[in-house]
Motif scaffolding. Structure first.
Motif, PDB file in Angstrom:
ATOM      1  N   LEU A   2       0.837  -1.194   0.000  1.00 59.35           N
ATOM      2  CA  LEU A   2       0.000   0.000   0.000  1.00 59.35           C
ATOM      3  C   LEU A   2       0.876   1.250   0.000  1.00 59.35           C
ATOM      4  O   LEU A   2       2.001   1.204   0.488  1.00 59.35           O
ATOM      5  CB  LEU A   2      -0.873  -0.005   1.262  1.00 59.35           C
ATOM      6  CG  LEU A   2      -1.829  -1.185   1.398  1.00 59.35           C
ATOM      7  CD1 LEU A   2      -2.401  -1.237   2.802  1.00 59.35           C
ATOM      8  CD2 LEU A   2      -2.934  -1.088   0.358  1.00 59.35           C
ATOM      9  N   PRO A   3       0.343   2.364  -0.502  1.00 61.40           N
ATOM     10  CA  PRO A   3       1.134   3.602  -0.481  1.00 61.40           C
ATOM     11  C   PRO A   3       1.246   4.214   0.914  1.00 61.40           C
ATOM     12  O   PRO A   3       2.059   5.101   1.128  1.00 61.40           O
ATOM     13  CB  PRO A   3       0.386   4.537  -1.437  1.00 61.40           C
ATOM     14  CG  PRO A   3      -0.964   3.949  -1.603  1.00 61.40           C
ATOM     15  CD  PRO A   3      -0.913   2.508  -1.253  1.00 61.40           C
ATOM     16  N   VAL A   4       0.437   3.714   1.850  1.00 60.97           N
ATOM     17  CA  VAL A   4       0.530   4.168   3.246  1.00 60.97           C
ATOM     18  C   VAL A   4       0.447   2.959   4.154  1.00 60.97           C
ATOM     19  O   VAL A   4      -0.450   2.138   4.008  1.00 60.97           O
ATOM     20  CB  VAL A   4      -0.666   5.066   3.641  1.00 60.97           C
ATOM     21  CG1 VAL A   4      -0.527   5.516   5.088  1.00 60.97           C
ATOM     22  CG2 VAL A   4      -0.771   6.263   2.751  1.00 60.97           C
ATOM     23  N   LEU A   5       1.381   2.843   5.069  1.00 62.61           N
ATOM     24  CA  LEU A   5       1.239   1.838   6.120  1.00 62.61           C
ATOM     25  C   LEU A   5       1.068   2.607   7.424  1.00 62.61           C
ATOM     26  O   LEU A   5       1.904   3.459   7.760  1.00 62.61           O
ATOM     27  CB  LEU A   5       2.467   0.924   6.186  1.00 62.61           C
ATOM     28  CG  LEU A   5       2.624  -0.051   5.016  1.00 62.61           C
ATOM     29  CD1 LEU A   5       3.920  -0.829   5.149  1.00 62.61           C
ATOM     30  CD2 LEU A   5       1.438  -1.008   4.934  1.00 62.61           C
ATOM     31  N   PRO A   6      -0.019   2.354   8.137  1.00 58.75           N
ATOM     32  CA  PRO A   6      -0.292   3.157   9.335  1.00 58.75           C
ATOM     33  C   PRO A   6       0.730   2.889  10.438  1.00 58.75           C
ATOM     34  O   PRO A   6       1.401   1.854  10.440  1.00 58.75           O
ATOM     35  CB  PRO A   6      -1.680   2.688   9.761  1.00 58.75           C
ATOM     36  CG  PRO A   6      -1.893   1.369   9.108  1.00 58.75           C
ATOM     37  CD  PRO A   6      -1.041   1.330   7.888  1.00 58.75           C
TER      38      PRO A   6
END
Ligand code: SF4
Ligand SMILES: [Zn+2]
Ligand SMILES: [Zn+2]
Length: 300
Positions: A182-186
């Motif tokens: 994903l383009p963001v990993l929390p």
């Protein structure tokens, strides 16, 4: 060809957008693409302190420059990998950018600070160099962000990189990776948020951005990359893109939109099984995390 926006002569054509741009409109377009990625995926929030991993190459320097232009509170992080002349030149490019622009660069050196360089460490630990390198970068970038009080680590992965990784994961149906691509990993579990704001720009565009902005970057490929599967995937996708512009974008963003959620349960289940590494506290499947095992073997 004329600039799509102002009709001045174009200096670059982007076939997947069916458009040409003059210098200034291209730079603006690049910033807008990064802004859109940040907003669409909620990558950076007001007040966040961002640490951008700067390798000295075109992508990470373009990213640093664009984030600064977008008024993000951002510092650079350079990690010396001890890969001979390649690392010396990369470090010089990162430092030159920081000096010229009055930007803050945090520096770490794998040989001096951790005790091994990538070529030796990988050989001794019997890992592929890129695997030892990726593992070290993930660990040390996060550590530096936590130590420095940053909220986010940003990396210069571009559309070509992400499409190639996706291609490799799909070829093998590596579903455990597909759930996390994903383009963001929390943030969570001792990790700060990880973001890839360049996912809407191709590598030809980040190179053009640096050239047009007069940013000196490391043009050599890392010598350890030779024979790396990733380069083969990129070449295959380039051939497809050449025939039908927009394929990479459709492949990657179509995946995020339509397929990625199917793999989330597996990734979540895996995350839930993790426990803290006995040495460093990083979440891991075993007792000691892969980075600590690498350090132990690489130091001999
Ligand atoms: S090519 Fe491999 S070894 Fe070289 S910097 Fe990239 S991941 Fe590290
Ligand atoms: Zn223009
Ligand atoms: Zn560990």
């Amino acid at each position: 060809m004329k600039c799509r926006r102002c009709r001045a002569p174009a200096v670059i054509e982007i076939r997947r957008h069916n458009a040409g741009f003059c210098r200034d409109c291209f730079l603006r377009h690049s910033r807008e693409q990064v802004r859109k990625a940040i907003d669409d995926f909620d990558m950076i929030r007001p007040g966040d302190r961002v640490l951008v991993a700067v390798s000295g190459g075109k992508d990470s320097l373009a990213l640093w420059d664009i984030l600064r232009d977008l008024d993000v509170d951002v510092d650079g992080l350079y990690l010396g990998l001890g890969i001979g002349e390649y690392s010396d030149d990369s470090g010089r490019c990162a430092r030159a950018y920081a000096d010229e622009h009055g930007a803050k660069l945090v520096e770490l050196d794998l040989p001096a600070d951790v005790g091994f360089d990538i070529p030796t460490g990988a050989r001794v630990a019997r890992r592929a160099p890129c695997s030892a390198c990726g593992l070290s970068k993930r660990h040390l970038f996060n550590q530096a962000a936590v130590d420095g009080g940053y909220d986010v680590v940003a990396t210069g992965h571009n559309l070509d990189d992400e499409a190639a990784v996706l291609f490799g994961n799909v070829l093998r149906w590596s579903t455990e990776y597909l759930g996390r691509q994903l383009p963001v990993l929390p943030a969570g579990n001792g990790f700060v948020r990880k973001v890839k704001p360049l996912v809407r720009l191709g590598e030809r565009e980040t190179a053009a951005y640096c050239v047009l902005k007069g940013i000196d970057y490391q043009v050599e490929e890392c010598p350890m990359a030779a024979g790396n599967r990733h380069l083969g995937y990129k070449a295959a996708l380039n051939a497809i893109e050449d025939q039908s512009p927009g394929s990479k974008h459709a492949f990657y963003f179509g995946f995020l939109d339509k397929a990625s959620p199917l793999f989330t349960p597996e990734a979540v289940a895996e995350q839930e099984q993790l426990q803290a590494c006995a040495r460093c506290g990083t979440p891991t499947t075993g007792e000691v995390c892969a980075f600590c095992r690498l350090v132990e073997r690489a130091r001999g």
